[in-house]
Scaffold this motif. Structure first.
Motif, short mmCIF file in Angstrom:
data_model
loop_
_atom_site.label_atom_id
_atom_site.label_comp_id
_atom_site.label_asym_id
_atom_site.label_seq_id
_atom_site.Cartn_x
_atom_site.Cartn_y
_atom_site.Cartn_z
N LYS A 186 0.83 -1.21 0.00
CA LYS A 186 0.00 0.00 0.00
C LYS A 186 0.86 1.26 0.00
CE LYS A 186 -3.64 2.27 2.65
NZ LYS A 186 -4.50 2.22 3.86
N GLN A 187 1.95 1.28 0.76
CA GLN A 187 2.85 2.43 0.76
C GLN A 187 3.51 2.63 -0.60
OE1 GLN A 187 5.67 2.11 3.92
NE2 GLN A 187 4.17 2.57 5.55
N VAL A 188 3.88 1.53 -1.25
CA VAL A 188 4.51 1.65 -2.58
C VAL A 188 3.53 2.24 -3.58
CG1 VAL A 188 5.47 0.33 -4.50
CG2 VAL A 188 6.18 -0.16 -2.15
N ILE A 189 2.26 1.80 -3.53
CA ILE A 189 1.26 2.32 -4.48
C ILE A 189 0.98 3.79 -4.20
CG2 ILE A 189 -1.13 2.10 -5.23
CD1 ILE A 189 -0.90 -0.88 -4.72
N GLU A 190 0.88 4.18 -2.92
CA GLU A 190 0.60 5.57 -2.60
C GLU A 190 1.76 6.49 -2.94
OE1 GLU A 190 -0.36 5.53 1.48
OE2 GLU A 190 -2.43 4.82 1.21
N GLN A 193 5.83 5.13 -6.89
CA GLN A 193 7.19 4.86 -7.36
C GLN A 193 7.18 4.11 -8.69
OE1 GLN A 193 9.32 2.84 -4.28
NE2 GLN A 193 9.05 4.48 -2.76
N TYR A 194 6.16 3.34 -8.91
CA TYR A 194 6.07 2.55 -10.14
C TYR A 194 4.76 2.90 -10.84
CZ TYR A 194 9.60 -0.12 -7.65
OH TYR A 194 10.71 -0.50 -6.94
N THR A 195 4.82 2.83 -12.20
CA THR A 195 3.65 3.10 -13.02
C THR A 195 3.02 1.78 -13.42
OG1 THR A 195 4.68 5.11 -13.88
CG2 THR A 195 2.78 4.23 -15.10
N LEU A 196 1.76 1.63 -13.11
CA LEU A 196 1.06 0.40 -13.45
C LEU A 196 0.59 0.46 -14.89
CD1 LEU A 196 -1.08 -0.06 -10.20
CD2 LEU A 196 1.18 -1.01 -10.72
N ARG A 197 0.78 -0.58 -15.59
CA ARG A 197 0.34 -0.63 -16.98
C ARG A 197 -0.99 -1.37 -17.07
NH1 ARG A 197 4.69 -5.02 -19.44
NH2 ARG A 197 4.16 -6.73 -17.98
N LYS A 198 -1.72 -1.03 -18.12
CA LYS A 198 -3.01 -1.64 -18.32
C LYS A 198 -2.84 -3.04 -18.90
CE LYS A 198 -5.35 2.76 -19.07
NZ LYS A 198 -6.21 3.55 -19.99
N VAL A 199 -3.69 -3.91 -18.45
CA VAL A 199 -3.66 -5.32 -18.88
C VAL A 199 -4.98 -5.64 -19.53
CG1 VAL A 199 -3.41 -7.71 -18.15
CG2 VAL A 199 -2.06 -5.91 -17.04
N GLN A 200 -4.92 -6.15 -20.73
CA GLN A 200 -6.12 -6.55 -21.44
C GLN A 200 -6.47 -8.00 -21.09
OE1 GLN A 200 -5.47 -5.91 -25.60
NE2 GLN A 200 -5.37 -3.66 -25.39
N VAL A 201 -7.69 -8.18 -20.65
CA VAL A 201 -8.13 -9.51 -20.22
C VAL A 201 -8.80 -10.18 -21.40
CG1 VAL A 201 -9.55 -10.80 -18.61
CG2 VAL A 201 -8.43 -8.67 -17.89
N SER A 202 -8.30 -11.33 -21.79
CA SER A 202 -8.88 -12.09 -22.90
C SER A 202 -10.02 -12.97 -22.38
CB SER A 202 -7.82 -12.96 -23.56
OG SER A 202 -7.25 -13.85 -22.62
N GLU A 203 -10.87 -13.37 -23.25
CA GLU A 203 -12.02 -14.20 -22.90
C GLU A 203 -11.77 -15.68 -23.13
OE1 GLU A 203 -15.32 -12.77 -25.03
OE2 GLU A 203 -15.38 -10.81 -24.01
#
Length: 371
Positions: A186-190, A193-203
């Motif tokens: 939680k501290q790392v996300i707040e 420090q890192y940029t989260l990339r979008k993930v495409q979910v396949s069906e």
């Protein structure tokens, strides 16, 4: 055993507390006194319960591999009370409370003397326990009073207290608090420090897992869950009641005779009593011993023992091997009273006799198992 006995003008104390305060089992004379007093006072108890209580008091505090040598009359009385023959699995003749009282009185001259003597023995045991308890309590009280007296004397002396010279600055280093993994994430996300990339979910669908054959561990656990625990306990008990030498089964309960060399359970018929004068003799090499094997009748064993004893070589240590099922109580057994004894199976006895005759060492006998 847990019930307390009420003594007028004193206190309540149970037999278990007496043994714990004394720190050792009762003597044979105290066992006779307890047996007489309990049989005359506790009429509602069964003779089997009283016998097991006396045996527990005689065996209290001893290790499971230590066997106490009792007088023949006392050992026979306890065995008749619990209705168990120490030599075989056969039952002895039943005995009642009046017969137990009569046996205790026959040791002395008369009924009046027996009642007075046994009551005096029990009173001494009780008074010794009470005195020991008061001594321990007074010792603990003296320690507490002495410590408190030392504190009071320091306060009365009005000795000034020394100021604390150690100071702690406000900006002193403090160790970081230990965070859980969730709090760290939680501290790392707040902090971004890192940029989260979008993930495409396949069906797409996941493949179904093929049903495989259960492994050996799963089959074993399934068998354990389906088996009745009472059947497992009964099968283990039947296995323990089988003699390792003659394969005979016990009719009542498991045998307590265990070979001190191979650690196997044997019946009384296949058990041999091995005796040496002192316990430290068990660590000597086999060449220091000279064996005496007693396998015949009591009269022949008596003459054979004393014939070997009179012509004894002082450089050798006597090693007596006597069958446990004989139950000999002649003079030669009284001469070995107090010797260190161990149980031995007949197979280890044959190996030991062969080694004594050849004078050679056995490869499997090492360390404390020299003989």
């Amino acid at each position: 055993m847990d019930g307390s006995v009420c003594v007028p003008n004193t206190c309540h104390i149970c037999l278990k507390e007496i043994l714990e305060r004394q720190g050792h089992p009762i003597t044979e004379e105290q066992a006779w006194a307890l047996c007489y007093q309990l049989c005359t006072l506790l009429k509602d108890y069964s003779i089997d319960q009283l016998g097991r209580l006396i045996y527990y008091c005689l065996d209290w505090g001893l290790d499971h591999d230590v066997e106490r040598d009792l007088h023949e009359a006392l050992a026979l009385l306890v065995c008749r009370m619990i209705n168990v023959n120490p030599r075989t699995d056969a039952s002895l003749l039943p005995i009642g409370l009046p017969e137990v009282i009569q046996v205790c009185e026959d040791r002395l001259d008369g009924t009046a003397q027996a009642a007075h003597h046994y009551k005096t023995v029990c009173s001494l045991l009780f008074s010794e326990t009470i005195e020991l308890y008061h001594y321990i309590q007074s010792y603990k009280t003296c320690i507490k009073v002495h410590a408190w007296k030392y504190v009071v004397e320091e306060i009365q002396s009005r000795e000034p207290l020394r100021p604390c010279s150690r100071t702690f600055p406000s900006n002193a280093y403090r160790p970081p608090e230990k965070l859980f993994p969730f709090d760290q994430l939680k501290q790392v996300i707040e902090s971004k420090q890192y940029t989260l990339r979008k993930v495409q979910v396949s069906e797409r669908k996941l493949r179904e897992r093929t049903k495989e054959e259960p492994c050996l561990h799963e089959r074993l656990m399934a068998e354990i869950r389906t088996t009745d625990p009472l059947e497992l306990f009964a099968s283990c008990k039947r296995r323990r009641a089988v003699c390792s030498c003659c394969s005979n089964r016990s009719q009542f309960f498991t045998w307590h005779n265990t070979c001190s060399r191979c650690d196997r359970v044997v019946c009384p018929s296949c058990c041999v009593k091995m005796r040496v004068p002192y316990k430290w003799c068990m660590d000597l090499p086999i060449t220091f011993f000279r064996k005496i094997v007693l396998r015949q009748s009591a009269e022949r064993d008596h003459s054979h023992f004393w014939r070997e004893r009179l012509s004894w070589d002082c450089t050798k240590v006597p090693l007596v091997l006597e069958a446990l099922a004989l139950g000999s109580c002649s003079q030669h057994s009284l001469a070995m009273r107090g010797w260190h004894s161990q149980d031995l199976c007949i197979e280890c006895q044959g190996l030991l006799e062969e080694t004594c005759e050849t004078g050679a060492f056995v490869n499997c006998v090492t360390g404390t198992r020299e003989i």
